[in-house]
Write an enzyme that holds these catalytic residues in place. Structure first.
Site, mmCIF file in Angstrom:
data_model
loop_
_atom_site.group_PDB
_atom_site.id
_atom_site.type_symbol
_atom_site.label_atom_id
_atom_site.label_comp_id
_atom_site.label_asym_id
_atom_site.label_seq_id
_atom_site.Cartn_x
_atom_site.Cartn_y
_atom_site.Cartn_z
ATOM 1 N NE ARG A 138 60.713 1.638 1.161
ATOM 2 C CZ ARG A 138 60.726 2.468 1.079
ATOM 3 N NH1 ARG A 138 59.527 2.931 0.964
ATOM 4 N NH2 ARG A 138 60.669 2.901 2.495
ATOM 5 C CE LYS A 163 60.627 -1.213 5.002
ATOM 6 N NZ LYS A 163 62.844 -1.281 5.295
ATOM 7 C CG HIS A 269 65.762 -1.523 -2.620
ATOM 8 N ND1 HIS A 269 64.134 -0.871 -2.449
ATOM 9 C CD2 HIS A 269 66.275 -0.895 -1.923
ATOM 10 C CE1 HIS A 269 64.680 -0.558 -1.829
ATOM 11 N NE2 HIS A 269 65.627 -0.434 -1.403
ATOM 12 N NE ARG A 272 63.704 3.460 -1.551
ATOM 13 C CZ ARG A 272 63.131 3.945 -0.498
ATOM 14 N NH1 ARG A 272 62.161 5.029 -1.642
ATOM 15 N NH2 ARG A 272 63.066 4.609 0.586
ATOM 16 C CG HIS A 295 64.667 6.315 4.770
ATOM 17 N ND1 HIS A 295 65.932 7.084 4.117
ATOM 18 C CD2 HIS A 295 64.274 5.238 3.535
ATOM 19 C CE1 HIS A 295 66.579 5.954 2.847
ATOM 20 N NE2 HIS A 295 64.727 5.165 2.782
ATOM 21 C CE1 TYR A 304 70.848 5.185 -0.325
ATOM 22 C CE2 TYR A 304 69.228 6.420 0.939
ATOM 23 C CZ TYR A 304 69.754 4.650 0.175
ATOM 24 O OH TYR A 304 68.716 3.531 -0.272
#
Length: 321
Positions: A138, A163, A269, A272, A295, A304
């Site tokens: 990120r 995150k 982004h 990514r 994640h 994706y």
């Protein structure tokens, strides 16, 4: 608990800092609480409760049409205010009218497009863009990297406090080892010059500065991408060299996308998104990609599979048969 003798927002700021929330989160929470108070005619939050919170959150969804993530951020800010500062539990707020969650597929560059954009960059911005795409970082994860976060032997990058305040490991492209080593030579020269001039101290996370006072002036803790100029820390008031500002990299990538002639609405982004999509396209396991991206739920990573050239399901158009 709140102190009636001090301004509410000042107390909230102090509490957020004591809980080690990021400066961005601090500013966001303060802004939402301020807007909440103004929305209700400057009434003190102690005089209000769940009904007023619901009215404000529903106003955001129905009148301002904010995104679901924006409404959730406001909700978290108000829950923190009431539960952590005021010591009041406003309940689960079941009456909130949820803002619409847009079902948008992420923009993804092809391999050729990613290389075309990166080819328009140079210097430190080139290195950062290569890490965004080559390691799946990120924006702020890249900017906050420290010298010690690179492992050239194991070819991995340690992403700390990503995150959700989770650490993770991701890959370090072998092609970046030599460019990064060269870059570090220049960074170290800047660091040594700062030390010679009586500076060289860097911001440390949480209570590390108190536990290990010498770490702030150590080489290992210096930012991998330091700013060109020293600046005043908004919290401590100390003069330090922070990392490159995110706006600088965002502008550089924006200009690179335009210069490449690519018509897609791409940003930092997007690298990514492209990293994840290209790994899945190459046959890597979805769980592996999930871990590299950090994640918490594989469902987030599954998006994706829907942006692959074959629709993620290997379906072939009847026109091509």
């Amino acid at each position: 608990m709140a102190d009636s003798q001090r301004p509410l927002l000042e107390q909230l700021r102090d509490l957020l800092r004591s809980r080690h929330y990021s400066l961005r989160t601090e500013e966001s929470y303060l802004d939402w609480v301020r807007r909440y108070i103004l929305f209700h005619g400057k009434r003190h939050p102690r005089e209000m409760g769940s009904d007023e919170i619901l009215a404000f959150l529903n106003h955001l969804a129905t009148e301002l049409n904010v995104a679901a993530s924006t409404q959730n951020q406001a909700r978290y800010a108000l829950l923190f205010l009431y539960r952590e500062l005021l010591g009041v539990d406003p309940g689960d707020l079941k009456g909130v009218q949820a803002a619409k969650q847009p079902r948008r597929l992420p923009t993804v560059l092809t391999r050729a497009e990613a290389r075309a954009v990166i080819a328009q960059l140079s210097g430190v911005y080139l290195l950062m863009a290569q890490l965004l795409y080559g390691s799946g970082l990120r924006l702020m994860e890249c900017l906050r990297l420290r010298v010690k976060d690179l492992d050239f032997q194991m070819l991995q990058v340690v992403v700390r406090d990503g995150k959700g305040m989770r650490d993770r490991l991701t890959m370090l492209p072998a092609s970046l080892v030599d460019p990064l080593r060269t870059h570090l030579v220049g960074v170290k020269q800047v660091f040594q010059q700062d030390l010679a001039e009586g500076f060289g101290e860097v911001y440390l996370p949480f209570a590390l500065a108190r536990k290990n006072p010498g770490a702030a002036r150590s080489w290992a803790w210096q930012y991998l991408f330091p700013a060109d100029q020293r600046s005043r820390d908004p919290r401590s008031g100390l003069i330090r060299r922070h990392h490159v500002h995110e706006g600088a990299l965002q502008r550089a990538v924006h200009d690179a996308v335009r210069a490449s002639g690519i018509s897609k609405h791409a940003s930092c982004h997007t690298f990514r998104h492209s990293f994840a999509t290209h790994l899945i396209e190459s046959g890597y396991d979805i769980r592996t990609v999930q871990e590299l991206l950090g994640h918490s739920d594989v469902k987030t990573t599954m998006i994706y599979t829907h942006v692959l050239n074959r629709g993620g399901r290997g379906v072939r158009s009847p026109l091509d048969e």
